[in-house]
Write a protein that holds these residues in place. Structure first.
Motif, PDB file in Angstrom:
ATOM      1  N   VAL A 157       0.888  -1.159   0.000  1.00  0.00           N
ATOM      2  CA  VAL A 157       0.000   0.000   0.000  1.00  0.00           C
ATOM      3  C   VAL A 157       0.920   1.201   0.000  1.00  0.00           C
ATOM      4  O   VAL A 157       1.911   1.229   0.730  1.00  0.00           O
ATOM      5  N   ALA A 158       0.626   2.190  -0.826  1.00  0.00           N
ATOM      6  CA  ALA A 158       1.461   3.394  -0.885  1.00  0.00           C
ATOM      7  C   ALA A 158       0.702   4.590  -0.352  1.00  0.00           C
ATOM      8  O   ALA A 158      -0.487   4.768  -0.636  1.00  0.00           O
ATOM      9  N   VAL A 159       1.414   5.397   0.424  1.00  0.00           N
ATOM     10  CA  VAL A 159       0.857   6.601   1.017  1.00  0.00           C
ATOM     11  C   VAL A 159       1.604   7.787   0.433  1.00  0.00           C
ATOM     12  O   VAL A 159       2.837   7.822   0.421  1.00  0.00           O
ATOM     13  N   SER A 160       0.860   8.768  -0.084  1.00  0.00           N
ATOM     14  CA  SER A 160       1.458   9.957  -0.681  1.00  0.00           C
ATOM     15  C   SER A 160       1.869  10.931   0.417  1.00  0.00           C
ATOM     16  O   SER A 160       1.076  11.232   1.316  1.00  0.00           O
ATOM     17  N   VAL A 161       3.121  11.403   0.345  1.00  0.00           N
ATOM     18  CA  VAL A 161       3.660  12.316   1.359  1.00  0.00           C
ATOM     19  C   VAL A 161       4.404  13.464   0.691  1.00  0.00           C
ATOM     20  O   VAL A 161       4.787  13.378  -0.473  1.00  0.00           O
ATOM     21  N   SER A 162       4.643  14.523   1.444  1.00  0.00           N
ATOM     22  CA  SER A 162       5.448  15.639   0.945  1.00  0.00           C
ATOM     23  C   SER A 162       6.924  15.245   1.021  1.00  0.00           C
ATOM     24  O   SER A 162       7.287  14.260   1.674  1.00  0.00           O
ATOM     25  N   LEU A 163       7.776  16.018   0.386  1.00  0.00           N
ATOM     26  CA  LEU A 163       9.213  15.750   0.443  1.00  0.00           C
ATOM     27  C   LEU A 163       9.713  15.808   1.883  1.00  0.00           C
ATOM     28  O   LEU A 163      10.487  14.955   2.314  1.00  0.00           O
ATOM     29  N   GLU A 164       9.250  16.781   2.647  1.00  0.00           N
ATOM     30  CA  GLU A 164       9.680  16.913   4.046  1.00  0.00           C
ATOM     31  C   GLU A 164       9.237  15.699   4.868  1.00  0.00           C
ATOM     32  O   GLU A 164       9.998  15.197   5.696  1.00  0.00           O
ATOM     33  N   GLN A 165       8.012  15.236   4.641  1.00  0.00           N
ATOM     34  CA  GLN A 165       7.514  14.061   5.351  1.00  0.00           C
ATOM     35  C   GLN A 165       8.341  12.829   4.979  1.00  0.00           C
ATOM     36  O   GLN A 165       8.674  12.018   5.842  1.00  0.00           O
ATOM     37  N   LEU A 166       8.668  12.700   3.686  1.00  0.00           N
ATOM     38  CA  LEU A 166       9.471  11.570   3.237  1.00  0.00           C
ATOM     39  C   LEU A 166      10.865  11.608   3.853  1.00  0.00           C
ATOM     40  O   LEU A 166      11.373  10.588   4.327  1.00  0.00           O
ATOM     41  N   GLN A 167      11.483  12.774   3.864  1.00  0.00           N
ATOM     42  CA  GLN A 167      12.818  12.906   4.450  1.00  0.00           C
ATOM     43  C   GLN A 167      12.806  12.558   5.933  1.00  0.00           C
ATOM     44  O   GLN A 167      13.693  11.866   6.422  1.00  0.00           O
ATOM     45  N   LYS A 168      11.803  13.021   6.642  1.00  0.00           N
ATOM     46  CA  LYS A 168      11.697  12.727   8.077  1.00  0.00           C
ATOM     47  C   LYS A 168      11.504  11.226   8.305  1.00  0.00           C
ATOM     48  O   LYS A 168      12.165  10.623   9.154  1.00  0.00           O
ATOM     49  N   ALA A 169      10.616  10.623   7.534  1.00  0.00           N
ATOM     50  CA  ALA A 169      10.358   9.194   7.677  1.00  0.00           C
ATOM     51  C   ALA A 169      11.602   8.373   7.336  1.00  0.00           C
ATOM     52  O   ALA A 169      11.920   7.395   8.012  1.00  0.00           O
ATOM     53  N   ALA A 170      12.320   8.776   6.285  1.00  0.00           N
ATOM     54  CA  ALA A 170      13.542   8.062   5.893  1.00  0.00           C
ATOM     55  C   ALA A 170      14.593   8.158   6.994  1.00  0.00           C
ATOM     56  O   ALA A 170      15.253   7.162   7.323  1.00  0.00           O
ATOM     57  N   ALA A 171      14.739   9.337   7.588  1.00  0.00           N
ATOM     58  CA  ALA A 171      15.707   9.512   8.676  1.00  0.00           C
ATOM     59  C   ALA A 171      15.322   8.648   9.870  1.00  0.00           C
ATOM     60  O   ALA A 171      16.175   7.981  10.465  1.00  0.00           O
ATOM     61  N   GLU A 172      14.038   8.632  10.224  1.00  0.00           N
ATOM     62  CA  GLU A 172      13.572   7.826  11.353  1.00  0.00           C
ATOM     63  C   GLU A 172      13.760   6.334  11.109  1.00  0.00           C
ATOM     64  O   GLU A 172      14.056   5.588  12.025  1.00  0.00           O
ATOM     65  N   ALA A 173      13.584   5.914   9.847  1.00  0.00           N
ATOM     66  CA  ALA A 173      13.711   4.490   9.504  1.00  0.00           C
ATOM     67  C   ALA A 173      15.148   4.104   9.174  1.00  0.00           C
ATOM     68  O   ALA A 173      15.439   2.916   9.004  1.00  0.00           O
ATOM     69  N   GLY A 174      16.036   5.099   9.058  1.00  0.00           N
ATOM     70  CA  GLY A 174      17.419   4.813   8.690  1.00  0.00           C
ATOM     71  C   GLY A 174      17.540   4.298   7.267  1.00  0.00           C
ATOM     72  O   GLY A 174      18.362   3.447   6.966  1.00  0.00           O
TER      73      GLY A 174
END
Length: 173
Positions: free
Chosen positions: A112-129
């Motif tokens: 399932v894909a969730v659409s996010v902003s660039l800032e949201q994606l960057q934050k999620a990527a940092a949190e997930a490593g």
């Protein structure tokens, strides 16, 4: 068995044998003992919502297809889906208010894909490593898993940077 009752007026939750103060985190045993949870498990607290949740929407669902061209033919003929993108290992179809991705197991997991902003994606990527991937259609994203092991893609559509933007504005080519 624990029975829990919400007592909003006093900010407490009542257990069958204790009272839990929601404001202080203290448990008062009905026999008079008081302390931090008094040897009992406190009621579960909801998972904190990450800061990247505002405005997220379901973007698409991806299912496995053994043959992409055959899958595209099926969904376009039977359901009138519009082909947004197609190659040998992946297709993206529009169904009115949502999208369906047909994927081969070697390229993408069902998800399932969730659409996010660039800032949201960057934050999620940092949190997930995780490193943000750039996809062949110009989108960017990462995959995470839910508690049951299901794949969830967080996807971002850079403004004007996808094959869909060029398609929507042929003069931009």
């Amino acid at each position: 068995m624990v029975e829990v009752y919400d007592d909003a007026n006093r900010g407490t939750t009542r257990f069958k044998s204790a009272r839990f103060n929601l404001k202080t985190g203290q448990v008062e045993d009905m026999r008079g003992a008081t302390g931090q949870f008094a040897g009992r498990t406190p009621p579960p607290t909801p998972l904190a919502r990450p800061a990247y949740h505002p405005g997220m929407t379901i973007d698409h669902v991806a299912i496995t297809a053994n043959n992409i061209a055959e899958g595209v033919s099926y969904y376009t003929a039977r359901f009138g889906a519009e082909v947004l993108y197609q190659d040998a290992t992946w297709a993206f179809l529009k169904f009115g208010n949502t999208k369906l991705a047909l994927v081969t197991p070697s390229q993408h997991p069902p998800h399932v894909a969730v659409s996010v902003s660039l800032e949201q994606l960057q934050k999620a990527a940092a949190e997930a490593g995780k490193k943000i991937d750039s996809h062949r259609d110009g989108t960017q994203g990462i995959y995470v898993t839910d508690p049951s092991g299901n794949a969830v893609e967080l996807i971002h559509y850079p403004q004007g940077g996808t094959v869909y933007a060029a398609r929507a504005n042929p003069a931009a080519k």
